[in-house]
Design a protein around this motif. Structure first.
Motif, short mmCIF file in Angstrom:
data_model
loop_
_atom_site.label_atom_id
_atom_site.label_comp_id
_atom_site.label_asym_id
_atom_site.label_seq_id
_atom_site.Cartn_x
_atom_site.Cartn_y
_atom_site.Cartn_z
N GLU A 47 0.71 -1.11 -0.11
CA GLU A 47 -0.23 0.11 0.00
C GLU A 47 0.91 1.34 0.14
OE1 GLU A 47 -2.74 2.68 -0.24
OE2 GLU A 47 -2.84 0.58 -0.93
N PRO A 48 2.09 1.24 0.86
CA PRO A 48 2.71 2.64 0.67
C PRO A 48 3.60 2.60 -0.46
CG PRO A 48 3.63 1.15 2.57
CD PRO A 48 2.18 0.81 2.15
N ALA A 49 4.00 1.36 -0.82
CA ALA A 49 4.47 1.33 -2.27
C ALA A 49 3.62 1.89 -3.34
CB ALA A 49 4.95 -0.08 -2.63
N ARG A 50 2.35 1.51 -3.54
CA ARG A 50 1.35 1.83 -4.37
C ARG A 50 1.16 3.51 -4.51
NH1 ARG A 50 -2.96 4.07 -5.13
NH2 ARG A 50 -3.37 4.25 -2.92
N ALA A 51 1.14 4.18 -3.14
CA ALA A 51 0.91 5.55 -2.99
C ALA A 51 2.12 5.96 -3.46
CB ALA A 51 0.77 5.88 -1.63
N LEU A 52 3.41 5.68 -3.14
CA LEU A 52 4.77 6.36 -3.62
C LEU A 52 4.86 6.29 -5.36
CD1 LEU A 52 7.38 5.08 -1.16
CD2 LEU A 52 6.49 7.56 -1.64
N MET A 53 4.26 5.12 -5.77
CA MET A 53 4.38 4.96 -7.37
C MET A 53 3.54 6.10 -8.07
SD MET A 53 4.39 1.13 -8.09
CE MET A 53 4.33 1.31 -9.86
N VAL A 54 2.27 6.51 -7.53
CA VAL A 54 1.76 7.56 -8.16
C VAL A 54 2.30 8.98 -7.97
CG1 VAL A 54 -0.15 6.31 -8.46
CG2 VAL A 54 -0.06 7.50 -6.65
N ASP A 55 3.10 8.90 -7.01
CA ASP A 55 3.77 10.44 -6.45
C ASP A 55 5.03 10.61 -7.71
OD1 ASP A 55 4.78 12.74 -5.17
OD2 ASP A 55 5.79 11.27 -3.82
N ALA A 56 5.22 11.92 -7.99
CA ALA A 56 6.20 12.35 -9.04
C ALA A 56 7.56 12.00 -8.30
CB ALA A 56 6.06 13.84 -9.07
N GLY A 57 7.91 11.84 -7.10
CA GLY A 57 9.12 11.71 -6.61
C GLY A 57 9.16 10.34 -5.91
N GLY A 58 8.16 9.57 -5.80
CA GLY A 58 8.12 8.53 -5.02
C GLY A 58 8.95 7.32 -5.43
N LEU A 59 9.11 7.31 -6.86
CA LEU A 59 9.76 6.18 -7.45
C LEU A 59 11.30 6.21 -7.12
CD1 LEU A 59 8.11 6.26 -10.98
CD2 LEU A 59 8.07 4.42 -9.35
N GLU A 60 11.78 7.58 -6.96
CA GLU A 60 13.34 7.50 -6.14
C GLU A 60 13.19 6.90 -5.07
OE1 GLU A 60 15.99 8.06 -7.56
OE2 GLU A 60 15.53 8.98 -9.45
N LEU A 61 12.38 7.20 -4.14
CA LEU A 61 12.33 6.66 -2.84
C LEU A 61 12.31 5.16 -2.77
CD1 LEU A 61 10.04 9.26 -1.14
CD2 LEU A 61 12.24 9.07 -0.91
N LEU A 62 11.40 4.39 -3.69
CA LEU A 62 11.31 3.04 -3.82
C LEU A 62 12.71 2.57 -4.45
CD1 LEU A 62 7.99 2.94 -5.62
CD2 LEU A 62 8.38 2.03 -2.88
N TYR A 63 13.29 3.44 -5.66
CA TYR A 63 14.45 2.51 -5.97
C TYR A 63 15.79 2.66 -4.99
CZ TYR A 63 18.76 2.59 -9.12
OH TYR A 63 19.88 2.62 -9.51
N ALA A 64 15.79 3.64 -3.84
CA ALA A 64 16.52 3.67 -2.80
C ALA A 64 16.41 2.43 -1.81
CB ALA A 64 16.46 4.90 -2.16
N ARG A 65 15.18 1.92 -1.84
CA ARG A 65 15.08 0.73 -0.90
C ARG A 65 14.86 -0.33 -1.63
NH1 ARG A 65 13.40 5.43 0.64
NH2 ARG A 65 13.03 5.99 2.85
#
Length: 318
Positions: A47-65
């Protein structure tokens, strides 16, 4: 490059940080559970991953993790735990038509492969070259998401998954570039055409995507450019008379104004494009119909018939 920016979610820094914190906490709980119980409670990570995927900068946060997700055993017990065996065509269907859980896990897997391809994460079973090749193939087969807007079925997916997937592919494109994407798409088209298929609608759709890619101001075509333009010209403009894809009505007017020498060059152009690619331009039927009323004997040339074929054509006039 077109994006549905009016539909994108742009969280402020505080919201993104909160989502990242939720994701980190979920990853930590997953790691603890796997260490003790050997289970994979991945759902609370999604769920937090999905929310970050629709966020403009969220994919960078997922990439870092990516390292943290792997260390926590996020992919454990699933096909995604063996990235070297993943199949691009199956990944495409999962991304566009899979259930929400499968789509999100596949998305995180592709972010992981991007980290492998860029050398920011080392995976024991997949090389950077393999990861790069896989992502390029998947992006080539989803090119409509890269160069166009979402279609209705993508827009209507639950939990804004269509927008999340589009954001992911724009993100991948930023890192991989158009050149590699175009190279793989062109290579796939030529691979199919070498088999001289009878049904070519799918190939023509891919050529249409190539044309859209070439017309994008962000495209750097590189070495694939010549082969790409050859395919596009074979479909949309194989002759001088229709080089810029003028439309059927305009082309019909041009045919009526052509002299015999120009018509001969048109016929040769159609034949060469058809034989070199195996593709027939939509302009060719109109050209053949026009020849039927003005110069029937030129039809074998337009069709690229051999002497035997031309003799047969003339033996059975209709």
């Amino acid at each position: 490059m077109s994006m549905d920016t009016h539909e994108s979610v742009r969280h402020d820094d505080d919201t993104s940080a909160e989502l990242a914190a939720q994701l980190d906490a979920a990853i930590a709980r997953l790691a603890a559970a796997n260490a003790i119980e050997e289970v994979s409670p991945v759902f609370e990570v999604l769920e937090p991953a999905r929310a970050l995927m629709v966020d403009a900068g969220g994919l960078e946060l997922l990439y870092a993790r990516v390292p943290a997700l792997e260390a926590a055993g996020f992919f454990r017990g699933s096909d995604w735990d063996y990235p070297q065996t993943l199949v691009p065509s199956l990944a495409v269907r999962t991304m566009r038509h899979g259930d929400p859980v499968a789509t999100l896990v596949e998305s995180l897997s592709q972010i992981r492969l991007l980290a492998v391809a860029k050398g920011d994460y080392s995976h024991p079973s997949v090389s950077a070259e393999h990861a790069h090749h896989f992502l390029a193939q998947v992006m080539a087969m989803n090119l409509d998401l890269v160069v166009g807007d979402l279609n209705e079925s993508d827009r209507l997916r639950p939990d804004r998954l269509g927008y999340a997937v589009q954001n992911l592919y724009h993100y991948l494109l930023q890192h991989l570039g158009y050149e590699n994407l175009l190279e793989h798409l062109v290579a796939e088209v030529w691979r199919i055409l070498e088999q001289r298929p009878v049904q070519v609608d799918g190939v023509k759709h891919m050529v249409t995507q190539i044309a859209a890619c070439l017309n994008s101001p962000d495209t750097s075509v590189g070495e694939a450019g010549e082969d790409a333009r050859k395919l596009v010209n074979a479909v949309f403009g194989p002759t001088d008379g229709c080089r810029e894809d003028p439309g059927f009505d305009v082309y019909a007017e041009r045919l009526a104004a052509m002299d015999d020498a120009t018509l001969l060059q048109e016929a040769i152009g159609f034949a060469q494009a058809m034989h070199s690619t195996g593709l027939v331009s939509p302009y060719m039927p109109g050209f053949i119909r026009y020849l039927r009323t003005r110069w029937n004997e030129l039809i074998p040339t337009a069709l690229g018939l051999s002497h035997t074929g031309a003799d047969a054509f003339h033996c059975y006039p209709t």
